[in-house]
Design an enzyme around this catalytic site. Sequence first.
Site, PDB file in Angstrom:
ATOM      1  N   ASN A   1       0.728  -1.222   0.072  1.00  0.00           N
ATOM      2  CA  ASN A   1      -0.052   0.178   0.018  1.00  0.00           C
ATOM      3  C   ASN A   1       0.875   1.310  -0.109  1.00  0.00           C
ATOM      4  O   ASN A   1       0.664   2.226  -0.763  1.00  0.00           O
ATOM      5  CB  ASN A   1      -0.850   0.033   1.260  1.00  0.00           C
ATOM      6  CG  ASN A   1      -1.889  -1.334   1.117  1.00  0.00           C
ATOM      7  OD1 ASN A   1      -1.900  -1.902   0.314  1.00  0.00           O
ATOM      8  ND2 ASN A   1      -2.791  -1.276   2.373  1.00  0.00           N
TER       9      ASN A   1
ATOM     10  N   HIS B   1     -16.366  36.610 -31.500  1.00  0.00           N
ATOM     11  CA  HIS B   1     -17.504  35.939 -32.151  1.00  0.00           C
ATOM     12  C   HIS B   1     -17.121  35.610 -33.503  1.00  0.00           C
ATOM     13  O   HIS B   1     -18.016  35.314 -34.227  1.00  0.00           O
ATOM     14  CB  HIS B   1     -18.703  36.853 -32.288  1.00  0.00           C
ATOM     15  CG  HIS B   1     -18.933  37.911 -31.231  1.00  0.00           C
ATOM     16  ND1 HIS B   1     -19.695  37.455 -30.106  1.00  0.00           N
ATOM     17  CD2 HIS B   1     -18.585  38.894 -30.499  1.00  0.00           C
ATOM     18  CE1 HIS B   1     -19.773  38.405 -28.990  1.00  0.00           C
ATOM     19  NE2 HIS B   1     -18.994  39.137 -29.403  1.00  0.00           N
TER      20      HIS B   1
ATOM     21  N   SER C   1      -6.779  12.228 -48.691  1.00  0.00           N
ATOM     22  CA  SER C   1      -7.819  11.499 -48.635  1.00  0.00           C
ATOM     23  C   SER C   1      -7.722  10.369 -49.532  1.00  0.00           C
ATOM     24  O   SER C   1      -7.053  10.635 -50.556  1.00  0.00           O
ATOM     25  CB  SER C   1      -9.072  12.213 -48.839  1.00  0.00           C
ATOM     26  OG  SER C   1     -10.129  11.591 -49.375  1.00  0.00           O
TER      27      SER C   1
ATOM     28  N   LYS D   1      -7.285  16.507 -51.457  1.00  0.00           N
ATOM     29  CA  LYS D   1      -7.322  16.965 -50.061  1.00  0.00           C
ATOM     30  C   LYS D   1      -5.960  16.770 -49.338  1.00  0.00           C
ATOM     31  O   LYS D   1      -5.280  16.105 -49.587  1.00  0.00           O
ATOM     32  CB  LYS D   1      -8.230  15.845 -49.401  1.00  0.00           C
ATOM     33  CG  LYS D   1      -9.605  16.068 -49.781  1.00  0.00           C
ATOM     34  CD  LYS D   1     -10.343  17.401 -48.973  1.00  0.00           C
ATOM     35  CE  LYS D   1     -10.517  17.496 -47.558  1.00  0.00           C
ATOM     36  NZ  LYS D   1     -11.690  16.777 -47.107  1.00  0.00           N
TER      37      LYS D   1
ATOM     38  N   ASN E   1      -5.309  17.027 -45.339  1.00  0.00           N
ATOM     39  CA  ASN E   1      -6.058  17.400 -44.184  1.00  0.00           C
ATOM     40  C   ASN E   1      -5.128  17.659 -42.823  1.00  0.00           C
ATOM     41  O   ASN E   1      -4.233  17.122 -42.552  1.00  0.00           O
ATOM     42  CB  ASN E   1      -6.853  16.377 -43.542  1.00  0.00           C
ATOM     43  CG  ASN E   1      -8.049  15.860 -44.871  1.00  0.00           C
ATOM     44  OD1 ASN E   1      -8.346  16.786 -45.452  1.00  0.00           O
ATOM     45  ND2 ASN E   1      -8.044  14.523 -45.045  1.00  0.00           N
TER      46      ASN E   1
ATOM     47  N   GLU F   1      -6.312  18.237 -35.691  1.00  0.00           N
ATOM     48  CA  GLU F   1      -7.742  17.509 -35.244  1.00  0.00           C
ATOM     49  C   GLU F   1      -7.381  16.522 -34.196  1.00  0.00           C
ATOM     50  O   GLU F   1      -8.270  16.337 -33.423  1.00  0.00           O
ATOM     51  CB  GLU F   1      -8.171  16.942 -36.615  1.00  0.00           C
ATOM     52  CG  GLU F   1      -8.563  18.127 -37.758  1.00  0.00           C
ATOM     53  CD  GLU F   1      -9.014  17.450 -39.019  1.00  0.00           C
ATOM     54  OE1 GLU F   1     -10.210  17.517 -39.361  1.00  0.00           O
ATOM     55  OE2 GLU F   1      -8.281  16.660 -39.644  1.00  0.00           O
TER      56      GLU F   1
ATOM     57  N   LYS G   1      -4.221   3.937 -12.142  1.00  0.00           N
ATOM     58  CA  LYS G   1      -2.878   3.700 -13.024  1.00  0.00           C
ATOM     59  C   LYS G   1      -3.189   3.872 -14.305  1.00  0.00           C
ATOM     60  O   LYS G   1      -2.483   4.815 -15.161  1.00  0.00           O
ATOM     61  CB  LYS G   1      -2.158   2.241 -12.806  1.00  0.00           C
ATOM     62  CG  LYS G   1      -1.534   2.381 -11.596  1.00  0.00           C
ATOM     63  CD  LYS G   1      -0.894   1.139 -10.846  1.00  0.00           C
ATOM     64  CE  LYS G   1      -0.830   0.994  -9.498  1.00  0.00           C
ATOM     65  NZ  LYS G   1      -2.184   1.365  -8.783  1.00  0.00           N
TER      66      LYS G   1
HETATM   67  N1  ARG Z   1      -1.525  -3.714  -7.450  1.00  0.00           N
HETATM   68  C1  ARG Z   1      -2.050  -2.786  -6.163  1.00  0.00           C
HETATM   69  C2  ARG Z   1      -2.417  -1.271  -6.721  1.00  0.00           C
HETATM   70  O1  ARG Z   1      -1.961  -1.006  -7.863  1.00  0.00           O
HETATM   71  C3  ARG Z   1      -0.852  -2.717  -5.231  1.00  0.00           C
HETATM   72  C4  ARG Z   1      -1.435  -2.703  -3.890  1.00  0.00           C
HETATM   73  C5  ARG Z   1      -2.226  -3.747  -3.537  1.00  0.00           C
HETATM   74  N2  ARG Z   1      -2.446  -3.606  -2.066  1.00  0.00           N
HETATM   75  C6  ARG Z   1      -3.255  -4.596  -1.504  1.00  0.00           C
HETATM   76  N3  ARG Z   1      -3.465  -4.583  -0.246  1.00  0.00           N
HETATM   77  N4  ARG Z   1      -4.013  -5.316  -2.367  1.00  0.00           N
HETATM   78  O2  ARG Z   1      -2.835  -0.546  -6.058  1.00  0.00           O
END
Ligand code: ARG
Length: 466
Positions: A117, A163, A284, A290, A292, A297, A332
């Site tokens: 954690n 505008h 195109s 064309k 583009n 874009e 992530k």
């Molecule tokens: N893969 C987990 C994450 O990305 C890592 C932490 C996981 N911790 C746990 N107590 N399961 O958050």
Amino acid sequence: MSNEKQTTEKPWGGRFSEPTDAFVERFTASVDFDQRLYYHDIQGSIAHATMLAKVGVLTEQERDTILQGLKEVQDDIEQGRFEWSVTLEDVHMNIEARLTDKIGITGKKLHTGRSRNDQVATDIRLYLRDEIDIIASEITRLQQGMLALAEREAGTIMPGFTHLQTAQPVTFGHHIMAWFEMLSRDYERLMDCRKRVNIMPLGAAALAGTTYPIDRHLTAELLGFERPTNNSLDSVSDRDFAIEFCAFASLVMSHLSRSSEELILWASAQFNFIDLPDRFCTGSSIMPQKKNPDVPELVRGKSGRVTGHLISLLMLMKSQPLAYNKDNQEDKEPLFDVIDTLKGCLKAYGDMVPAIQVKAASMEEAARRGFSTATDLADYLVVKGMPFRDAHEVVGKAVAYGVESEKDLSEMSLGELANFSEVITEDVFDVLTLEGSVNARDHIGGTAPAQVRKAVAAAKEMLAVR
Ligand code: ARG
């Protein structure tokens, strides 16, 4: 039963009586996407082991064995010899298991006084800090390109719009310096965000801290963090820094999207203000004529994707009780995609902006066609003593005549102009020209070419000390 676990077994398997369901294993694993944290995970482990030895939790020999093993794991990953295992769930357990395969029982001591954690929170911060530094230099590179373009076109006249209707003449360099200002604010926001990224959660362990005599200041120093975090519960659950970064990125993308919209309009046959070099465009498959503006874009399109990820992260966090929850694993992919997308867009823009080809004659012609010096004529009448509201009315009538007779104000004879007010004399033509109009706005922040050149010079000095 052997005491040694094989890498196919779960490091947390002790209290379980059956293996994880095969689908659940895949469903809960993050290794497919979090392996990009491997370098920072190893850096974190090096610092952690170094600190543990300093406070006497590991012997110096154990530390050295661990550091050597981690170095080999890093080599394996970088040489493509590392097989990532979904059974081992994430980058953290994959690396730890491989370390233990290599160095045996000492490898199992690395995780003393630490949890995934606080480990994952630390990894993301270390990774993001490096990406922030890359993005900061990409912003600077793009801004340098803008300065080159603004300097080159400091005296080029175009219609300024409100505008999307012709308003007053401006210089193209002034317009580009407006883009520059947006990015300067973005850069400041990024630097501010970096301060809150650069704080170390390691030592919070699972959520409550640890019973070992850890030295968090030492670990923080080894990893280049400003300081350790203040509260262990907050440390493992806080993702504000990622949200802030995505908010910064959304704003950059919103700026690039606005510039893209302008480039797309300007490159059209209807505006005909600029040409984008062929290498930034595509054709195109059906319409041979064309060309583009794909790069602007796509950047405009990608801005929605980045803001979407910002919203994802806000929703991810909003109902989580303290402290860590598995939900956080979902931080992530949005964050990584924001980083990748933003870097791609900044790279494309950094290459493209200084290569923009300006069609100065066409811009100037457009400025002349739109009665863009009408305000200058009103200001002229005010200088001659007329109240501004009356001047506005007089010029309105002159413009109506111009629309009817298809003449710009500067194309009317003195006789024609004097019909609208007897205070108009020969010197009116000094203010009715486009050059006269832009040159007259000669104060800080104004569009006069002299001011644009000053703004460019000041901006160069600012970038030089970044
Ligand atoms: N893969 C987990 C994450 O990305 C890592 C932490 C996981 N911790 C746990 N107590 N399961 O958050």
